[in-house]
Design a protein around this motif. Sequence first.
Motif, PDB file in Angstrom:
ATOM      1  N   PRO A 116      19.237  15.773   3.806  1.00  0.00           N
ATOM      2  CA  PRO A 116      20.015  16.788   4.521  1.00  0.00           C
ATOM      3  C   PRO A 116      21.262  16.239   5.210  1.00  0.00           C
ATOM      4  O   PRO A 116      22.321  16.873   5.180  1.00  0.00           O
ATOM      5  CB  PRO A 116      19.018  17.335   5.551  1.00  0.00           C
ATOM      6  CG  PRO A 116      17.679  17.079   4.946  1.00  0.00           C
ATOM      7  CD  PRO A 116      17.811  15.797   4.189  1.00  0.00           C
ATOM      8  N   GLU A 117      21.147  15.055   5.834  1.00  0.00           N
ATOM      9  CA  GLU A 117      22.309  14.500   6.536  1.00  0.00           C
ATOM     10  C   GLU A 117      23.404  14.087   5.564  1.00  0.00           C
ATOM     11  O   GLU A 117      24.596  14.201   5.875  1.00  0.00           O
ATOM     12  CB  GLU A 117      21.879  13.317   7.408  1.00  0.00           C
ATOM     13  CG  GLU A 117      21.025  13.713   8.603  1.00  0.00           C
ATOM     14  CD  GLU A 117      21.714  14.736   9.497  1.00  0.00           C
ATOM     15  OE1 GLU A 117      22.916  14.538   9.810  1.00  0.00           O
ATOM     16  OE2 GLU A 117      21.070  15.718   9.879  1.00  0.00           O
ATOM     17  N   ASP A 118      23.001  13.581   4.389  1.00  0.00           N
ATOM     18  CA  ASP A 118      23.991  13.229   3.368  1.00  0.00           C
ATOM     19  C   ASP A 118      24.745  14.474   2.922  1.00  0.00           C
ATOM     20  O   ASP A 118      25.981  14.467   2.826  1.00  0.00           O
ATOM     21  CB  ASP A 118      23.305  12.595   2.144  1.00  0.00           C
ATOM     22  CG  ASP A 118      22.687  11.251   2.443  1.00  0.00           C
ATOM     23  OD1 ASP A 118      23.358  10.429   3.097  1.00  0.00           O
ATOM     24  OD2 ASP A 118      21.548  11.008   2.028  1.00  0.00           O
ATOM     25  N   ILE A 119      23.996  15.545   2.631  1.00  0.00           N
ATOM     26  CA  ILE A 119      24.619  16.780   2.165  1.00  0.00           C
ATOM     27  C   ILE A 119      25.491  17.388   3.259  1.00  0.00           C
ATOM     28  O   ILE A 119      26.600  17.853   3.001  1.00  0.00           O
ATOM     29  CB  ILE A 119      23.543  17.776   1.700  1.00  0.00           C
ATOM     30  CG1 ILE A 119      22.818  17.229   0.463  1.00  0.00           C
ATOM     31  CG2 ILE A 119      24.170  19.137   1.382  1.00  0.00           C
ATOM     32  CD1 ILE A 119      21.684  18.088  -0.031  1.00  0.00           C
ATOM     33  N   LYS A 120      25.002  17.359   4.491  1.00  0.00           N
ATOM     34  CA  LYS A 120      25.773  17.915   5.607  1.00  0.00           C
ATOM     35  C   LYS A 120      27.098  17.172   5.769  1.00  0.00           C
ATOM     36  O   LYS A 120      28.157  17.797   5.938  1.00  0.00           O
ATOM     37  CB  LYS A 120      24.965  17.842   6.897  1.00  0.00           C
ATOM     38  CG  LYS A 120      25.684  18.449   8.099  1.00  0.00           C
ATOM     39  CD  LYS A 120      24.930  18.206   9.396  1.00  0.00           C
ATOM     40  CE  LYS A 120      23.586  18.899   9.404  1.00  0.00           C
ATOM     41  NZ  LYS A 120      22.904  18.762  10.734  1.00  0.00           N
ATOM     42  N   TYR A 121      27.028  15.845   5.733  1.00  0.00           N
ATOM     43  CA  TYR A 121      28.246  15.071   5.906  1.00  0.00           C
ATOM     44  C   TYR A 121      29.204  15.287   4.725  1.00  0.00           C
ATOM     45  O   TYR A 121      30.421  15.457   4.912  1.00  0.00           O
ATOM     46  CB  TYR A 121      27.914  13.588   6.056  1.00  0.00           C
ATOM     47  CG  TYR A 121      29.134  12.729   6.269  1.00  0.00           C
ATOM     48  CD1 TYR A 121      29.951  12.916   7.372  1.00  0.00           C
ATOM     49  CD2 TYR A 121      29.472  11.732   5.348  1.00  0.00           C
ATOM     50  CE1 TYR A 121      31.087  12.147   7.565  1.00  0.00           C
ATOM     51  CE2 TYR A 121      30.598  10.951   5.536  1.00  0.00           C
ATOM     52  CZ  TYR A 121      31.410  11.162   6.636  1.00  0.00           C
ATOM     53  OH  TYR A 121      32.533  10.402   6.816  1.00  0.00           O
ATOM     54  N   GLY A 122      28.652  15.301   3.505  1.00  0.00           N
ATOM     55  CA  GLY A 122      29.497  15.509   2.335  1.00  0.00           C
ATOM     56  C   GLY A 122      30.168  16.868   2.342  1.00  0.00           C
ATOM     57  O   GLY A 122      31.371  16.995   2.045  1.00  0.00           O
ATOM     58  N   LEU A 123      29.404  17.911   2.681  1.00  0.00           N
ATOM     59  CA  LEU A 123      29.977  19.251   2.744  1.00  0.00           C
ATOM     60  C   LEU A 123      31.019  19.366   3.855  1.00  0.00           C
ATOM     61  O   LEU A 123      32.026  20.060   3.712  1.00  0.00           O
ATOM     62  CB  LEU A 123      28.866  20.282   2.956  1.00  0.00           C
ATOM     63  CG  LEU A 123      27.935  20.523   1.767  1.00  0.00           C
ATOM     64  CD1 LEU A 123      26.844  21.509   2.141  1.00  0.00           C
ATOM     65  CD2 LEU A 123      28.717  21.022   0.548  1.00  0.00           C
ATOM     66  N   ASP A 124      30.773  18.679   4.961  1.00  0.00           N
ATOM     67  CA  ASP A 124      31.752  18.681   6.045  1.00  0.00           C
ATOM     68  C   ASP A 124      33.071  18.074   5.570  1.00  0.00           C
ATOM     69  O   ASP A 124      34.155  18.580   5.869  1.00  0.00           O
ATOM     70  CB  ASP A 124      31.208  17.898   7.244  1.00  0.00           C
ATOM     71  CG  ASP A 124      32.239  17.742   8.352  1.00  0.00           C
ATOM     72  OD1 ASP A 124      32.884  18.753   8.699  1.00  0.00           O
ATOM     73  OD2 ASP A 124      32.403  16.615   8.848  1.00  0.00           O
ATOM     74  N   GLN A 125      32.982  16.981   4.824  1.00  0.00           N
ATOM     75  CA  GLN A 125      34.187  16.343   4.304  1.00  0.00           C
ATOM     76  C   GLN A 125      34.954  17.284   3.381  1.00  0.00           C
ATOM     77  O   GLN A 125      36.191  17.319   3.392  1.00  0.00           O
ATOM     78  CB  GLN A 125      33.820  15.067   3.534  1.00  0.00           C
ATOM     79  CG  GLN A 125      33.148  13.983   4.357  1.00  0.00           C
ATOM     80  CD  GLN A 125      34.047  13.480   5.475  1.00  0.00           C
ATOM     81  OE1 GLN A 125      35.074  12.859   5.238  1.00  0.00           O
ATOM     82  NE2 GLN A 125      33.664  13.762   6.700  1.00  0.00           N
ATOM     83  N   ILE A 126      34.212  18.053   2.581  1.00  0.00           N
ATOM     84  CA  ILE A 126      34.850  18.933   1.601  1.00  0.00           C
ATOM     85  C   ILE A 126      35.387  20.205   2.253  1.00  0.00           C
ATOM     86  O   ILE A 126      36.549  20.566   2.076  1.00  0.00           O
ATOM     87  CB  ILE A 126      33.849  19.283   0.481  1.00  0.00           C
ATOM     88  CG1 ILE A 126      33.510  18.022  -0.337  1.00  0.00           C
ATOM     89  CG2 ILE A 126      34.412  20.375  -0.429  1.00  0.00           C
ATOM     90  CD1 ILE A 126      32.371  18.204  -1.310  1.00  0.00           C
ATOM     91  N   VAL A 127      34.526  20.885   3.015  1.00  0.00           N
ATOM     92  CA  VAL A 127      34.897  22.183   3.584  1.00  0.00           C
ATOM     93  C   VAL A 127      35.946  22.051   4.674  1.00  0.00           C
ATOM     94  O   VAL A 127      36.883  22.848   4.763  1.00  0.00           O
ATOM     95  CB  VAL A 127      33.645  22.902   4.132  1.00  0.00           C
ATOM     96  CG1 VAL A 127      34.034  24.193   4.842  1.00  0.00           C
ATOM     97  CG2 VAL A 127      32.669  23.193   3.002  1.00  0.00           C
ATOM     98  N   ASN A 128      35.806  21.047   5.520  1.00  0.00           N
ATOM     99  CA  ASN A 128      36.716  20.883   6.646  1.00  0.00           C
ATOM    100  C   ASN A 128      37.775  19.820   6.390  1.00  0.00           C
ATOM    101  O   ASN A 128      38.372  19.290   7.322  1.00  0.00           O
ATOM    102  CB  ASN A 128      35.929  20.526   7.913  1.00  0.00           C
ATOM    103  CG  ASN A 128      35.041  21.673   8.354  1.00  0.00           C
ATOM    104  OD1 ASN A 128      35.393  22.830   8.177  1.00  0.00           O
ATOM    105  ND2 ASN A 128      33.887  21.356   8.903  1.00  0.00           N
TER     106      ASN A 128
END
Length: 200
Positions: free
Chosen positions: A123-135
Amino acid sequence: MFWFSSFFSREKSGLSLQETEQLVSNSPFTREEILRLHSKYRHLDVNGDNSLSYEELKFLGELRANPLAHRICLLFSEGDSGHLSFQNFVDMMAVFSYRTPPEIKLIWAFAIWDFDGDDVIGPEDIKYGLDQIVNYQDDFCKEVETKKQLEDEMTLHELDEVVQITLGEIDPDGWGVSYNDFRSVLMRMPDFLCNFRMSM
């Protein structure tokens, strides 16, 4: 004539014939492509220290607007330093070559998303990766280990919801996404191999 042209190319590129041939034998590139890559490497190396920092590498066309460019730079760098030797640069370009087998691309794609390096995309990997992409913003961080703060475009709560939905689809058991899980998902995505490329 062939000897003379080889000598001229070697002198012009700064690579010895032995170095060039070794790179050719250990990569999917031809001799001419290795020389072209070395020319690109030298062009990117604006401070002339025979090493590419993230600040220099981000001007490579395909990485310029890639929100995961910093992660890619770190993965292929010398000892996770964030600085790429020419060998590191060739290795990186080889992974993104259209000639590289899909399995190799999948292994490196998994590594890009496994931010904490525990061989599971949690979950933390996905959260960080999505944060990099979305924001993502065109404002590059300067420290290799720096993580930017969540921006207003997506709140922490919204990001958690997206992570849970994503994990629910690809990791219903909640153990995290293994390489085999990751592979099975991407193999159903025909555009993956087309997009996981960098041009010469």
